[in-house]
Design a protein around this motif. Structure first.
Motif, PDB file in Angstrom:
ATOM      1  N   VAL A 114       0.862  -1.179   0.000  1.00 57.64           N
ATOM      2  CA  VAL A 114       0.000   0.000   0.000  1.00 57.64           C
ATOM      3  C   VAL A 114       0.897   1.228   0.000  1.00 57.64           C
ATOM      4  CG1 VAL A 114      -1.925  -1.114   1.190  1.00 57.64           C
ATOM      5  CG2 VAL A 114      -0.169   0.072   2.529  1.00 57.64           C
ATOM      6  N   LEU A 115       0.355   2.324  -0.480  1.00 58.41           N
ATOM      7  CA  LEU A 115       1.048   3.606  -0.414  1.00 58.41           C
ATOM      8  C   LEU A 115       0.570   4.327   0.838  1.00 58.41           C
ATOM      9  CD1 LEU A 115       2.845   5.836  -1.678  1.00 58.41           C
ATOM     10  CD2 LEU A 115       0.796   6.647  -2.870  1.00 58.41           C
ATOM     11  N   ALA A 116       1.501   4.670   1.706  1.00 58.28           N
ATOM     12  CA  ALA A 116       1.165   5.389   2.937  1.00 58.28           C
ATOM     13  C   ALA A 116       1.814   6.764   2.913  1.00 58.28           C
ATOM     14  CB  ALA A 116       1.636   4.609   4.160  1.00 58.28           C
ATOM     15  N   VAL A 117       1.024   7.773   3.208  1.00 57.05           N
ATOM     16  CA  VAL A 117       1.539   9.135   3.305  1.00 57.05           C
ATOM     17  C   VAL A 117       1.911   9.390   4.764  1.00 57.05           C
ATOM     18  CG1 VAL A 117       1.062  11.577   2.931  1.00 57.05           C
ATOM     19  CG2 VAL A 117       0.050   9.856   1.407  1.00 57.05           C
ATOM     20  N   GLY A 118       3.090   9.963   4.982  1.00 52.87           N
ATOM     21  CA  GLY A 118       3.501  10.247   6.353  1.00 52.87           C
ATOM     22  C   GLY A 118       4.976  10.575   6.448  1.00 52.87           C
ATOM     23  N   THR A 119       5.403  10.926   7.638  1.00 53.40           N
ATOM     24  CA  THR A 119       6.813  11.205   7.894  1.00 53.40           C
ATOM     25  C   THR A 119       7.526   9.902   8.238  1.00 53.40           C
ATOM     26  OG1 THR A 119       6.415  11.564  10.240  1.00 53.40           O
ATOM     27  CG2 THR A 119       6.214  13.488   8.787  1.00 53.40           C
ATOM     28  N   ALA A 120       8.845   9.961   8.287  1.00 47.01           N
ATOM     29  CA  ALA A 120       9.624   8.780   8.642  1.00 47.01           C
ATOM     30  C   ALA A 120       9.227   8.254  10.008  1.00 47.01           C
ATOM     31  CB  ALA A 120      11.116   9.107   8.594  1.00 47.01           C
ATOM     32  N   SER A 121       8.995   9.161  10.946  1.00 45.25           N
ATOM     33  CA  SER A 121       8.622   8.732  12.296  1.00 45.25           C
ATOM     34  C   SER A 121       7.214   8.138  12.333  1.00 45.25           C
ATOM     35  CB  SER A 121       8.728   9.903  13.281  1.00 45.25           C
ATOM     36  OG  SER A 121       7.842  10.945  12.920  1.00 45.25           O
ATOM     37  N   GLN A 122       6.322   8.606  11.462  1.00 42.97           N
ATOM     38  CA  GLN A 122       4.969   8.048  11.422  1.00 42.97           C
ATOM     39  C   GLN A 122       4.948   6.607  10.914  1.00 42.97           C
ATOM     40  OE1 GLN A 122       3.054  11.359   9.262  1.00 42.97           O
ATOM     41  NE2 GLN A 122       1.656  11.587  10.997  1.00 42.97           N
ATOM     42  N   MET A 123       6.010   6.191  10.221  1.00 43.65           N
ATOM     43  CA  MET A 123       6.068   4.804   9.753  1.00 43.65           C
ATOM     44  C   MET A 123       6.200   3.818  10.910  1.00 43.65           C
ATOM     45  SD  MET A 123       5.484   4.972   6.557  1.00 43.65           S
ATOM     46  CE  MET A 123       4.513   6.477   6.868  1.00 43.65           C
ATOM     47  N   ASP A 124       6.559   4.321  12.092  1.00 44.72           N
ATOM     48  CA  ASP A 124       6.599   3.445  13.272  1.00 44.72           C
ATOM     49  C   ASP A 124       5.220   2.866  13.573  1.00 44.72           C
ATOM     50  OD1 ASP A 124       9.306   3.770  13.642  1.00 44.72           O
ATOM     51  OD2 ASP A 124       9.079   5.416  15.090  1.00 44.72           O
ATOM     52  N   TYR A 125       4.176   3.574  13.171  1.00 43.82           N
ATOM     53  CA  TYR A 125       2.812   3.080  13.356  1.00 43.82           C
ATOM     54  C   TYR A 125       2.671   1.688  12.729  1.00 43.82           C
ATOM     55  CZ  TYR A 125      -2.209   2.597  12.385  1.00 43.82           C
ATOM     56  OH  TYR A 125      -3.496   2.118  12.279  1.00 43.82           O
ATOM     57  N   PHE A 126       3.193   1.538  11.506  1.00 38.68           N
ATOM     58  CA  PHE A 126       3.073   0.258  10.792  1.00 38.68           C
ATOM     59  C   PHE A 126       4.011  -0.788  11.395  1.00 38.68           C
ATOM     60  CE2 PHE A 126       1.887   3.653   7.873  1.00 38.68           C
ATOM     61  CZ  PHE A 126       0.624   3.231   7.495  1.00 38.68           C
ATOM     62  N   ARG A 127       5.210  -0.358  11.752  1.00 39.21           N
ATOM     63  CA  ARG A 127       6.149  -1.307  12.365  1.00 39.21           C
ATOM     64  C   ARG A 127       5.577  -1.873  13.665  1.00 39.21           C
ATOM     65  NH1 ARG A 127       9.576   3.004  10.768  1.00 39.21           N
ATOM     66  NH2 ARG A 127      10.775   2.458   8.898  1.00 39.21           N
ATOM     67  N   ASN A 128       4.924  -1.025  14.429  1.00 37.63           N
ATOM     68  CA  ASN A 128       4.334  -1.477  15.692  1.00 37.63           C
ATOM     69  C   ASN A 128       3.193  -2.468  15.486  1.00 37.63           C
ATOM     70  OD1 ASN A 128       6.090   0.139  17.176  1.00 37.63           O
ATOM     71  ND2 ASN A 128       4.660   1.868  17.277  1.00 37.63           N
ATOM     72  N   LYS A 129       2.651  -2.500  14.265  1.00 41.88           N
ATOM     73  CA  LYS A 129       1.607  -3.459  13.933  1.00 41.88           C
ATOM     74  C   LYS A 129       2.160  -4.699  13.229  1.00 41.88           C
ATOM     75  CE  LYS A 129      -2.448  -0.415  13.625  1.00 41.88           C
ATOM     76  NZ  LYS A 129      -3.371  -1.257  14.394  1.00 41.88           N
ATOM     77  N   GLY A 130       3.484  -4.755  13.103  1.00 43.15           N
ATOM     78  CA  GLY A 130       4.102  -5.930  12.504  1.00 43.15           C
ATOM     79  C   GLY A 130       4.398  -5.830  11.020  1.00 43.15           C
ATOM     80  N   TYR A 131       4.261  -4.623  10.451  1.00 40.47           N
ATOM     81  CA  TYR A 131       4.557  -4.427   9.027  1.00 40.47           C
ATOM     82  C   TYR A 131       5.939  -3.776   8.908  1.00 40.47           C
ATOM     83  CZ  TYR A 131      -0.418  -5.391   8.778  1.00 40.47           C
ATOM     84  OH  TYR A 131      -1.644  -5.989   8.921  1.00 40.47           O
ATOM     85  N   ASP A 132       6.947  -4.616   8.776  1.00 35.73           N
ATOM     86  CA  ASP A 132       8.330  -4.142   8.864  1.00 35.73           C
ATOM     87  C   ASP A 132       8.955  -3.782   7.524  1.00 35.73           C
ATOM     88  OD1 ASP A 132       8.486  -4.441  11.678  1.00 35.73           O
ATOM     89  OD2 ASP A 132       8.756  -6.602  11.429  1.00 35.73           O
ATOM     90  N   THR A 133       8.333  -4.213   6.428  1.00 39.22           N
ATOM     91  CA  THR A 133       8.873  -3.888   5.108  1.00 39.22           C
ATOM     92  C   THR A 133       8.266  -2.574   4.637  1.00 39.22           C
ATOM     93  OG1 THR A 133       9.163  -6.223   4.575  1.00 39.22           O
ATOM     94  CG2 THR A 133       9.165  -4.667   2.732  1.00 39.22           C
ATOM     95  N   ILE A 134       9.034  -1.506   4.793  1.00 38.84           N
ATOM     96  CA  ILE A 134       8.587  -0.162   4.442  1.00 38.84           C
ATOM     97  C   ILE A 134       9.653   0.469   3.560  1.00 38.84           C
ATOM     98  CG2 ILE A 134       7.914   2.104   5.330  1.00 38.84           C
ATOM     99  CD1 ILE A 134       7.121   0.690   7.951  1.00 38.84           C
ATOM    100  N   VAL A 135       9.297   0.751   2.321  1.00 41.02           N
ATOM    101  CA  VAL A 135      10.270   1.230   1.339  1.00 41.02           C
ATOM    102  C   VAL A 135       9.952   2.677   0.967  1.00 41.02           C
ATOM    103  CG1 VAL A 135      11.358   0.801  -0.894  1.00 41.02           C
ATOM    104  CG2 VAL A 135      10.409  -1.121   0.431  1.00 41.02           C
TER     105      VAL A 135
END
Length: 304
Positions: free
Chosen positions: A274-295
């Motif tokens: 999926v395409l997610a709009v956000g800052t680098a720090s906001q990507m922690d939201y996805f990591r905290n849910k177990g989505y670790d592959t963020i490009v």
């Protein structure tokens, strides 16, 4: 004589599903793709080896001549690859029409479950080797809109429109100034494109003319969008409209309802990136849910 072919992966930013019926779609080739290396060998057979992005041997097949002599091995991937080679022969009668053998190596640069086009990049490479029309080869094998085939051999973003004959492929410059706030998040599962298309085809198709125009406008509006605020609004409207057509909740509603920024599915809904709009720090939201592959956008998209 040795031959080498290379095709880029793909992501579809707008008009998923509707692209099948002629809506204009914004498609982005990826930096990573697939290599195909071919060399003659002293065997009357094709020795095919496919390697993953890790270097691990994934497929190790032998095809005997003539290709129609193969009666299958109960291996779906083997049968699919054989069907592509046979289809290429039908389109070009001189392709593999002798008993000259070949050693073939295909090598993916991205993980095969990412949905970036492990099949389309392979098909585009085989089409060039066989000197056949890749869109005709696609129709005879995997099916689909063909935007992934267009991405395979391009060097820029493109507007893709499927027609009853040759698709319209228009290279465009697309490099949003807010790309540092764009990230591709992998949903930890691969979506089956054929099943997604089957679901779409099962829906009421009567209002497609109006919907095609609506999504073509989304494509043009997104292409010309200069503001991150307007960009997020367009993404959300695109998701809501497609959700209505598919009778399927958006991925944000299903998985990320409390995320404060826009999220958009890419390609078949329910998997891949999926395409997610956000800052680098906001990507922690996805990591905290177990989505670790963020490009980051700049690492994924060709030309950035």
């Amino acid at each position: 004589m040795k031959h080498h072919y290379y095709s880029h992966g793909k992501l579809l930013l707008t008009s998923e599903y509707l692209v099948l019926d002629g809506a204009q779609a914004l498609a982005l080739p990826t930096k990573k793709g697939q290599h195909l290396d071919i060399k003659p060998i002293n065997q009357e057979a094709i020795i095919w080896r496919s390697y993953l992005s890790t270097g691990e041997l994934w497929l190790d097949y032998k095809f005997s001549f003539p290709l129609d002599s193969n009666d299958g091995r109960g291996d779906a991937i083997y049968e699919r690859l054989l069907s592509i080679l046979q289809a290429a022969q039908k389109l070009n009668s001189s392709f593999l029409n002798t008993r000259q053998g070949y050693g073939i190596e295909s090598t993916l640069e991205f993980q095969k479950d990412w949905g970036l086009g492990s099949s389309s990049t392979l098909l585009a490479n085989i089409a060039r080797w066989a000197s056949v029309d890749p869109y005709k080869l696609l129709d005879m094998t995997f099916g689909g809109s063909g935007y992934d085939i267009a991405c395979a051999t391009t060097e820029s973003a493109l507007i893709y429109q499927k027609t009853s004959t040759t698709p319209i492929v228009t290279p465009v410059t697309y490099s949003p100034h807010f790309k540092d706030e764009l990230y591709f998040v992998y949903l930890n599962k691969k979506q089956n494109s054929r099943e997604s298309i089957k679901h779409y085809r099962s829906l009421d198709q009567e209002s497609l003319t109006e919907e095609k125009a609506r999504f073509s406008k989304f494509t043009q509006d997104l292409l010309s969008c200069k503001s991150i605020v307007a960009f997020e609004k367009l993404l959300s409207e695109h998701e809501d409209n497609l959700s209505r057509i598919l009778k399927t909740p958006t991925i944000k509603t299903q998985l990320f309802a409390d995320y404060p920024r826009a999220i958009k599915s890419l390609g078949g809904w329910g998997g891949d990136f999926v395409l997610a709009v956000g800052t680098a720090s906001q990507m922690d939201y996805f990591r905290n849910k177990g989505y670790d592959t963020i490009v980051p956008y700049k690492e994924m998209i060709l030309g950035e």
